[in-house]
Design an enzyme around this catalytic site. Structure first.
Site, PDB file in Angstrom:
ATOM      1  N   LYS A   5      22.174  17.845  33.541  1.00 23.26           N
ATOM      2  CA  LYS A   5      21.630  18.572  34.689  1.00 23.26           C
ATOM      3  C   LYS A   5      21.507  20.030  34.293  1.00 23.26           C
ATOM      4  CE  LYS A   5      20.346  17.859  38.951  1.00 23.26           C
ATOM      5  NZ  LYS A   5      19.864  16.630  39.599  1.00 23.26           N
ATOM      6  N   ASP A  31      14.411  19.041  40.721  1.00 29.20           N
ATOM      7  CA  ASP A  31      15.473  18.885  41.716  1.00 29.20           C
ATOM      8  C   ASP A  31      15.146  19.943  42.778  1.00 29.20           C
ATOM      9  OD1 ASP A  31      18.292  17.425  41.997  1.00 29.20           O
ATOM     10  OD2 ASP A  31      18.624  19.456  42.679  1.00 29.20           O
TER      11      ASP A  31
END
Ligand code: NDP
Ligand code: 2IT
Length: 443
Positions: free
Chosen positions: A125, A165
């Site tokens: 991430k 995201d």
């Protein structure tokens, strides 16, 4: 003290000031104990001690120049958490709240989620504390180019494949891809969520929201129920929320509310998704503007969306947006199912309350895995230099979500916790990763 609690206690001490990461660890580790009891080689091989430590963390400076000619500096992050079952895979978040704790919680969850998809992707991430809100497209481009100028050294299509995201959608992916291609001199599938004209997959835009609803429908179906004629509340009004609302309505649910960080709208006749898409995707506006399209709808400032009566709640905004009081209120109002479109939107206490009260609760790692699963399908298409049709990808997504439901349901039952899909998702995701780690030696 059990192995999982020992590892958890030590991790909290060794990683101070990372509350979101602690929360993710607290939600996962204890639920793995029954599986570890049955497989003692996991403790011997130090699997958990290794799994909770990212393989690599990169933090970097992102300088850029705003429209007034001022130099601005943001922090950039990429946490490459686990490559046990495939290259690091996971989104990039651009939001002022982004910090190491948030990126680590998201990266840790991603390992399990990606494993659940059944596809060969590891967990990672990244992101930045850059706030795209209120910035011109030129400013966003300048930021994205600077961000990629550093990030490109750490990624490639076989090592680490970022995606979107919060705050990162098609526009940002496009600017980052353009800069990557220029620096790497390679047209490859290093990012997913790309535009259709340069290697993007059909359905990726819709995938997380659609996948969420496919999984929730399967969960309802297995309990002799369905989404038809149910009242649905969806929080957020970004990528995940919009397509969750769209699919819920297509399958017969009535979506009556959506929100953003400013407040929420209530439309008792059912939300007009096309209006929301225009406000959010075209104008990049606020959900409050919805009342200009549907004057009978009501806009309320602030939090409070969970006080609206519904059968199904789909939190699709951000972490910890649904607390214990919200959970109690939803239950009081007759809510029967919750599907986490966002990552960790329910607090630990809220999730516990849902489980104790028999609410069907689909945790994020399972329920929102459709986005990353479709990203993996985009990687496959890029590697083959082929493109599948919308229907083909949508069918694959649907099958993946049904398979995920089956595997979390089975794992919950096998571990003696029938109906506890939190434990089921953690164990089912962990099994494959642990097995790969055991076979690969101490790395
Ligand atoms: P978007 O940026 O498209 O939308 C985010 C939405 O959530 C906006 O409505 C935003 O409101 C709201 N929001 C964000 N932060 C906050 C906050 N701190 N407080 C209140 N509201 C907030 O993001 P996505 O839809 O892509 O992501 C939503 C969630 O889904 C995230 O948790 C993400 O990690 C998760 N997710 C996303 C996937 C994807 O494919 N995009 C895949 C799997 C999970 P505002 O505009 O006012 O900030
Ligand atoms: O949280 C997530 O799974 C995502 N933001 C999507 C990641 C991806 O690589 O598509």
């Amino acid at each position: 003290m059990s192995y999982t609690l020992k590892v958890l206690e030590k991790a909290i001490l060794k990683n101070p000031n990372e509350p979101e990461f602690h929360q993710a660890l607290t939600e996962v580790l204890p639920t793995l104990q029954p599986y570890i009891d049955a497989n003692p080689e996991i403790e011997k091989a130090g699997i958990l001690e290794r799994l909770i430590e990212p393989e690599r963390t990169v933090i970097f400076r992102v300088p850029w120049v705003d429209d007034k000619g001022r130099v601005r500096v943001n922090k950039g992050y990429r946490v490459q958490f686990s490559s046990a079952i495939g290259p690091y895979k996971g989104g990039l978040r651009f939001h002022p709240s982004v910090c190491l704790s948030i990126v680590k919680f998201l990266g840790f969850e991603q390992i399990f989620k990606n494993s659940l998809t059944g596809l060969p992707i590891g967990g990672g991430k990244g992101g930045s504390d850059f706030d795209p809100k209120g910035k011109s497209s030129r400013e966003v481009m300048a930021f994205c180019q600077s961000f990629m100028t550093e990030l490109h050294r750490h990624i490639n299509e076989n090592t680490d494949i970022p995606a979107g995201d919060i705050g990162v959608g098609g526009r940002e992916i496009g600017y980052m891809y353009g800069q990557y291609k220029r620096l790497a001199n390679s047209f490859d599938g290093v990012l997913t969520g790309k535009g259709q004209s340069y290697g993007g997959s059909f359905v990726r835009t819709e995938a997380t929201g659609y996948g969420l609803v496919y999984l929730v429908c399967e969960m309802l179906h297995q309990h002799d129920n369905s989404i038809e004629n149910k009242t649905v509340v969806v929080s957020g009004s970004g990528n995940v929320a919009i397509y969750a609302a769209q699919k819920a309505a297509q399958l017969g649910g009535k979506v009556v509310a959506l929100s953003d960080s400013g407040g929420f709208i209530y439309d008792k006749d059912g939300v007009d998704i096309e209006a929301v898409k225009e406000i959010k995707e075209v104008k990049r506006g606020r959900i409050s503007e919805y009342v200009n399209y549907r004057p009978k709808a009501v806009y309320t400032e602030g939090k409070g969306i969970w006080s609206i009566k519904c059968d199904i709640a789909l939190p699709c905004a951000t972490q910890n947006e649904l607390n214990a009081d919200d959970a109690k209120e939803l239950i009081k109002n007759g809510c029967i199912a919750v599907g986490e479109g966002a990552n960790m939107p329910a607090t630990l206490e809220a999730a516990e309350i849902f489980l104790k009260n028999g609410v069907l609760f689909a945790p994020g790692k399972a329920a929102n895995a459709g986005g990353v699963a479709t990203s993996a399908l985009e990687m496959s298409q890029n590697a083959m230099r082929l493109e599948w049709s919308f229907l083909e990808v949508d069918h694959k997504l649907h099958d993946i979500m049904v398979n995920i439901y089956n595997s979390i349901s089975e794992a919950a039952e096998e571990s003696g916790q029938k109906g506890n899909y939190i434990a089921g998702a953690n164990i089912a995701g962990f099994k494959k990763v642990a097995s790969a780690m055991l076979q690969q030696g101490v790395v």
